[in-house]
Design a protein around this motif. Structure first.
Motif, PDB file in Angstrom:
ATOM      1  N   ALA A 301       0.833  -1.206   0.000  1.00 22.51           N
ATOM      2  CA  ALA A 301       0.000   0.000   0.000  1.00 22.51           C
ATOM      3  C   ALA A 301       0.868   1.256   0.000  1.00 22.51           C
ATOM      4  CB  ALA A 301      -0.927  -0.008   1.209  1.00 22.51           C
ATOM      5  N   MET A 302       1.928   1.261   0.810  1.00 23.38           N
ATOM      6  CA  MET A 302       2.810   2.425   0.852  1.00 23.38           C
ATOM      7  C   MET A 302       3.439   2.687  -0.512  1.00 23.38           C
ATOM      8  SD  MET A 302       4.744   2.417   4.573  1.00 23.38           S
ATOM      9  CE  MET A 302       5.539   0.832   4.348  1.00 23.38           C
ATOM     10  N   LEU A 303       3.843   1.630  -1.195  1.00 19.74           N
ATOM     11  CA  LEU A 303       4.449   1.796  -2.510  1.00 19.74           C
ATOM     12  C   LEU A 303       3.438   2.370  -3.506  1.00 19.74           C
ATOM     13  CD1 LEU A 303       6.950   1.377  -4.265  1.00 19.74           C
ATOM     14  CD2 LEU A 303       6.128  -0.956  -4.747  1.00 19.74           C
ATOM     15  N   SER A 304       2.190   1.895  -3.456  1.00 19.25           N
ATOM     16  CA  SER A 304       1.143   2.410  -4.355  1.00 19.25           C
ATOM     17  C   SER A 304       0.869   3.884  -4.082  1.00 19.25           C
ATOM     18  CB  SER A 304      -0.141   1.590  -4.188  1.00 19.25           C
ATOM     19  OG  SER A 304       0.050   0.263  -4.619  1.00 19.25           O
ATOM     20  N   PHE A 305       0.840   4.264  -2.799  1.00 19.25           N
ATOM     21  CA  PHE A 305       0.610   5.668  -2.459  1.00 19.25           C
ATOM     22  C   PHE A 305       1.800   6.533  -2.893  1.00 19.25           C
ATOM     23  CE2 PHE A 305      -2.291   4.012   1.074  1.00 19.25           C
ATOM     24  CZ  PHE A 305      -3.440   4.289   0.345  1.00 19.25           C
ATOM     25  N   ALA A 306       2.997   5.986  -2.802  1.00 20.98           N
ATOM     26  CA  ALA A 306       4.182   6.734  -3.254  1.00 20.98           C
ATOM     27  C   ALA A 306       4.113   6.989  -4.758  1.00 20.98           C
ATOM     28  CB  ALA A 306       5.450   5.965  -2.898  1.00 20.98           C
ATOM     29  N   LYS A 307       3.677   5.995  -5.504  1.00 20.70           N
ATOM     30  CA  LYS A 307       3.532   6.159  -6.958  1.00 20.70           C
ATOM     31  C   LYS A 307       2.470   7.198  -7.274  1.00 20.70           C
ATOM     32  CE  LYS A 307       4.986   1.439  -8.093  1.00 20.70           C
ATOM     33  NZ  LYS A 307       4.558   0.110  -8.615  1.00 20.70           N
ATOM     34  N   THR A 308       1.384   7.164  -6.517  1.00 24.46           N
ATOM     35  CA  THR A 308       0.323   8.157  -6.709  1.00 24.46           C
ATOM     36  C   THR A 308       0.875   9.564  -6.517  1.00 24.46           C
ATOM     37  OG1 THR A 308      -1.321   6.591  -5.868  1.00 24.46           O
ATOM     38  CG2 THR A 308      -1.973   8.904  -5.981  1.00 24.46           C
ATOM     39  N   GLU A 309       1.624   9.750  -5.446  1.00 26.93           N
ATOM     40  CA  GLU A 309       2.181  11.076  -5.149  1.00 26.93           C
ATOM     41  C   GLU A 309       3.169  11.509  -6.230  1.00 26.93           C
ATOM     42  OE1 GLU A 309       4.676  13.448  -1.681  1.00 26.93           O
ATOM     43  OE2 GLU A 309       4.047  11.366  -1.338  1.00 26.93           O
ATOM     44  N   LYS A 310       4.007  10.595  -6.691  1.00 20.76           N
ATOM     45  CA  LYS A 310       5.008  10.932  -7.695  1.00 20.76           C
ATOM     46  C   LYS A 310       4.350  11.350  -9.020  1.00 20.76           C
ATOM     47  CE  LYS A 310       8.952  10.525  -5.665  1.00 20.76           C
ATOM     48  NZ  LYS A 310       9.871  11.693  -5.588  1.00 20.76           N
ATOM     49  N   LEU A 311       3.225  10.760  -9.334  1.00 21.20           N
ATOM     50  CA  LEU A 311       2.545  11.101 -10.594  1.00 21.20           C
ATOM     51  C   LEU A 311       1.807  12.435 -10.491  1.00 21.20           C
ATOM     52  CD1 LEU A 311       1.162   7.588 -11.611  1.00 21.20           C
ATOM     53  CD2 LEU A 311       2.945   8.904 -12.792  1.00 21.20           C
ATOM     54  N   GLY A 312       1.538  12.883  -9.296  1.00 20.14           N
ATOM     55  CA  GLY A 312       0.881  14.175  -9.103  1.00 20.14           C
ATOM     56  C   GLY A 312      -0.611  14.108  -9.359  1.00 20.14           C
ATOM     57  N   GLY A 313      -1.239  15.265  -9.278  1.00 19.11           N
ATOM     58  CA  GLY A 313      -2.680  15.320  -9.482  1.00 19.11           C
ATOM     59  C   GLY A 313      -3.433  15.467  -8.185  1.00 19.11           C
ATOM     60  N   GLU A 314      -4.754  15.418  -8.264  1.00 17.88           N
ATOM     61  CA  GLU A 314      -5.579  15.703  -7.092  1.00 17.88           C
ATOM     62  C   GLU A 314      -5.484  14.652  -5.996  1.00 17.88           C
ATOM     63  OE1 GLU A 314      -9.855  15.323  -7.532  1.00 17.88           O
ATOM     64  OE2 GLU A 314      -9.593  14.391  -9.497  1.00 17.88           O
ATOM     65  N   PHE A 315      -5.048  13.438  -6.321  1.00 15.94           N
ATOM     66  CA  PHE A 315      -4.941  12.398  -5.307  1.00 15.94           C
ATOM     67  C   PHE A 315      -3.597  12.432  -4.572  1.00 15.94           C
ATOM     68  CE2 PHE A 315      -8.400  10.816  -7.838  1.00 15.94           C
ATOM     69  CZ  PHE A 315      -9.229  10.177  -6.924  1.00 15.94           C
ATOM     70  N   ALA A 316      -2.644  13.207  -5.080  1.00 20.60           N
ATOM     71  CA  ALA A 316      -1.296  13.229  -4.500  1.00 20.60           C
ATOM     72  C   ALA A 316      -1.271  13.633  -3.025  1.00 20.60           C
ATOM     73  CB  ALA A 316      -0.392  14.145  -5.326  1.00 20.60           C
ATOM     74  N   PRO A 317      -1.951  14.706  -2.599  1.00 22.02           N
ATOM     75  CA  PRO A 317      -1.898  15.093  -1.173  1.00 22.02           C
ATOM     76  C   PRO A 317      -2.410  13.996  -0.237  1.00 22.02           C
ATOM     77  CG  PRO A 317      -2.752  16.895  -2.511  1.00 22.02           C
ATOM     78  CD  PRO A 317      -2.719  15.683  -3.403  1.00 22.02           C
ATOM     79  N   GLN A 318      -3.519  13.351  -0.618  1.00 27.40           N
ATOM     80  CA  GLN A 318      -4.062  12.290   0.223  1.00 27.40           C
ATOM     81  C   GLN A 318      -3.128  11.080   0.248  1.00 27.40           C
ATOM     82  OE1 GLN A 318      -8.163  12.370  -1.584  1.00 27.40           O
ATOM     83  NE2 GLN A 318      -8.724  11.900   0.513  1.00 27.40           N
ATOM     84  N   ALA A 319      -2.540  10.790  -0.918  1.00 29.21           N
ATOM     85  CA  ALA A 319      -1.612   9.667  -0.988  1.00 29.21           C
ATOM     86  C   ALA A 319      -0.419   9.901  -0.064  1.00 29.21           C
ATOM     87  CB  ALA A 319      -1.148   9.466  -2.431  1.00 29.21           C
ATOM     88  N   LYS A 320       0.071  11.108  -0.067  1.00 30.58           N
ATOM     89  CA  LYS A 320       1.216  11.467   0.808  1.00 30.58           C
ATOM     90  C   LYS A 320       0.837  11.290   2.278  1.00 30.58           C
ATOM     91  CE  LYS A 320       4.078  15.472   2.077  1.00 30.58           C
ATOM     92  NZ  LYS A 320       5.376  14.760   2.095  1.00 30.58           N
ATOM     93  N   GLU A 321      -0.352  11.747   2.614  1.00 27.19           N
ATOM     94  CA  GLU A 321      -0.838  11.646   3.992  1.00 27.19           C
ATOM     95  C   GLU A 321      -0.945  10.179   4.428  1.00 27.19           C
ATOM     96  OE1 GLU A 321      -4.997  12.558   6.381  1.00 27.19           O
ATOM     97  OE2 GLU A 321      -4.432  13.849   4.684  1.00 27.19           O
ATOM     98  N   HIS A 322      -1.519   9.342   3.551  1.00 28.40           N
ATOM     99  CA  HIS A 322      -1.676   7.930   3.884  1.00 28.40           C
ATOM    100  C   HIS A 322      -0.316   7.240   4.004  1.00 28.40           C
ATOM    101  CE1 HIS A 322      -5.840   8.514   3.474  1.00 28.40           C
ATOM    102  NE2 HIS A 322      -5.980   8.249   2.176  1.00 28.40           N
ATOM    103  N   LEU A 323       0.583   7.555   3.067  1.00 24.29           N
ATOM    104  CA  LEU A 323       1.907   6.941   3.079  1.00 24.29           C
ATOM    105  C   LEU A 323       2.637   7.242   4.391  1.00 24.29           C
ATOM    106  CD1 LEU A 323       4.416   5.563   1.952  1.00 24.29           C
ATOM    107  CD2 LEU A 323       4.902   7.658   0.658  1.00 24.29           C
ATOM    108  N   GLU A 324       2.626   8.501   4.775  1.00 24.04           N
ATOM    109  CA  GLU A 324       3.338   8.896   5.996  1.00 24.04           C
ATOM    110  C   GLU A 324       2.701   8.263   7.232  1.00 24.04           C
ATOM    111  OE1 GLU A 324       3.540  13.125   6.003  1.00 24.04           O
ATOM    112  OE2 GLU A 324       5.080  13.199   4.422  1.00 24.04           O
ATOM    113  N   LYS A 325       1.386   8.172   7.244  1.00 25.41           N
ATOM    114  CA  LYS A 325       0.689   7.560   8.378  1.00 25.41           C
ATOM    115  C   LYS A 325       1.079   6.091   8.528  1.00 25.41           C
ATOM    116  CE  LYS A 325      -3.953   6.680  10.205  1.00 25.41           C
ATOM    117  NZ  LYS A 325      -5.401   6.903   9.992  1.00 25.41           N
ATOM    118  N   LEU A 326       1.084   5.388   7.397  1.00 25.46           N
ATOM    119  CA  LEU A 326       1.435   3.969   7.429  1.00 25.46           C
ATOM    120  C   LEU A 326       2.905   3.768   7.776  1.00 25.46           C
ATOM    121  CD1 LEU A 326      -0.527   2.665   4.290  1.00 25.46           C
ATOM    122  CD2 LEU A 326      -1.080   2.270   6.703  1.00 25.46           C
TER     123      LEU A 326
END
Length: 354
Positions: A301-326
Motif C-alpha cells: 500500500a505504501m508503494l502504491s501511495f508513493a507512486k500516486t504522489e510521484k505522478l501528481g494530481g488531485e490524489f497526490a496530497p491524500q496519498a502522501k498523507e496515507h503513506l506517511e501515516k502507514l
C-alpha cells in the motif's frame, strides 16, 4: 470521494472517438416492369373488353403524359373516376414507373406525397412504404421515417434499418427509444465490433447519479466489442491506437471503481491494473493502495501511495498523507528512511526493476 472519481471521466473521455457504422437506408429500388401495351378500344367492343372508349382514352392519356407531375395527378384522377376499371393494372404499372423515376432522380419532395397517396389505396404495399421511408429520411422528416421504418423492420428486420431508426430517435431527443433501438443492434454481427455504440451508454450512465453499476455494465460490453473491432480504412493508425487506448482506460476504470464500491477487492484490483497497462494513472494506483491497506498489505500500500504522489494530481496530497501515516506506524512514528520507498516507486514507474 465518489464525486472526485466520477468527475475524472470528463477528462478521460476527451479523446474518445464514438464510431458509428451503416450505409444508405434506402433499400435498392426495383426497376419498373416493362410496359404492357393494351389493345385500343374499338367502337362496339366495350362489352367484350370490359371498359369504354372514354375510359380507355383517360387511361391512355394518363400513362403517356410526359410531365411527371401531371401524370401523377392524372393517374389518381383516373382511379377516383374509375375505381373498378379493368384497366387498373396499367395505372398500377404507370405508378410504379413514376415512383421509380422520382426515386432514381432523388425527387424526394415529389416521391413522398405520391407514395403516401398511393398507400391510402394500397395499405399493404411494402415497396410504397419503402419509398415513403426513403423519401422521409432524405427530407429530414424523422418522425415520418420512424413511422414507416418500423413497419418495414416489422416485415424485414435488418441491422441497417434498426440503426437508422435509432439515429432518428436520437435526433428527436427520444432517449428511451434511442436506447431501445440501439440495443437491438448489439445482437447483429455487423455491429459486434462497434464499441462506440456501447460507449454512448457508458458516458450516459457515468454522468447520472447512482448509475455506476449500469456504466460498468456497458463498459464491459464495450471492452468485449473492442476485442473484435477492426480499424476502419479511413482512420489513421495513430488515431485508432489512441481511441482504443482511451476506451480501455475509461472502461476498466469504471469497472474497477464499481467493484471497489461493492467491496470486491480482487476484482477491483484486477480491473484497476488493466488501467495501468494502458498508462500510469495516478487514481488507479491510489485505489489499489486503498485496497492493499484494507487487506493489511501495508508495504504494498505504501508503494502504491508513493507512486500516486510521484505522478501528481488531485490524489497526490491524500496519498502522501496515507503513506506517511502507514510508514510512521511501522517506524516508531518517524519518517526516517521513507525516501527508500519513493526511490523504489520512481524506478518502477520508470520501468526499472527495484
Amino acid at each position: 470521494m465518489k464525486q472526485r472519481y466520477m468527475m475524472l471521466f470528463l477528462f478521460l473521455s476527451a479523446g474518445c472517438l464514438i464510431l458509428f457504422s451503416g450505409s444508405a437506408v434506402g433499400q435498392e429500388q426495383p426497376k419498373p416492369k416493362p410496359k404492357v401495351v393494351q389493345p385500343a378500344a374499338q367502337p362496339g367492343d366495350e362489352q367484350d373488353l370490359g371498359y369504354t372508349e372514354e375510359e380507355y382514352d383517360a387511361q391512355d392519356k394518363a400513362v403517356k403524359e410526359p410531365d411527371l407531375d401531371k401524370r401523377a395527378t392524372m393517374l389518381f384522377a383516373f382511379i377516383e373516376k374509375y375505381p373498378k376499371s379493368k384497366l387498373m393494372p396499367y395505372i398500377d404499372q404507370a405508378y410504379q414507373s413514376l415512383a421509380y423515376d422520382y426515386s432514381k432522380n432523388q425527387k424526394w419532395d415529389k416521391l413522398e406525397p405520391l407514395a403516401e397517396q398511393w398507400l391510402k389505396l394500397h395499405p399493404d404495399d411494402l415497396q410504397t412504404i419503402v419509398y415513403i421511408a426513403d423519401a422521409a429520411q432524405h427530407l429530414g422528416h424523422d418522425q415520418k421515417f420512424i413511422q414507416y421504418g418500423e413497419k418495414i423492420y416489422a416485415q424485414k428486420p435488418t441491422a441497417n434499418m434498426a440503426y437508422y431508426i435509432s439515429q432518428s430517435y436520437k435526433k428527436l431527443g427520444n432517449d428511451a427509444k434511442y436506447q431501445e433501438w440501439t440495443e437491438r443492434l448489439f445482437s447483429y454481427p455487423e455491429f459486434d465490433g462497434d464499441f462506440g455504440l456501447r460507449m454512448v451508454f457508458v458516458e450516459k450512465y457515468q454522468k447520472e447519479k447512482g448509475k455506476l453499476d449500469l456504466a460498468a455494465k456497458y463498459a464491459q460490453m464495450a471492452l468485449k466489442s473492442l476485442e473484435v473491432a477492426k480499424k476502419p480504412d479511413s482512420t489513421p493508425d495513430a488515431k485508432w491506437k489512441e481511441d482504443t487506448k482511451v476506451v480501455r482506460r475509461i472502461c476498466n476504470w469504471l469497472i474497477g471503481i464499481n467493484y471497489y464500491e461493492k467491496d470486491k477487492w480482487p476484482e477491483a484490483t484486477r480491473s484497476l491494473r488493466e488501467v495501468l497497462k494502458v498508462e500510469k494513472f495516478a487514481p488507479a494506483y491510489y485505489y489499489i493502495g486503498q485496497i492493499q491497506w484494507k487487506e493489511n498489505k501495508i508495504e504494498e500500500a505504501m508503494l502504491s501511495f508513493a507512486k500516486t504522489e510521484k505522478l501528481g494530481g488531485e490524489f497526490a496530497p491524500q496519498a502522501k498523507e496515507h503513506l506517511e501515516k502507514l510508514y510512521k506506524s511501522l517506524h516508531n512514528q518517524t519518517l526516517i528512511g521513507i525516501e527508500k520507498i519513493y526511490t523504489r516507486a520512481e524506478k518502477e514507474l520508470g520501468g526499472e526493476k527495484p
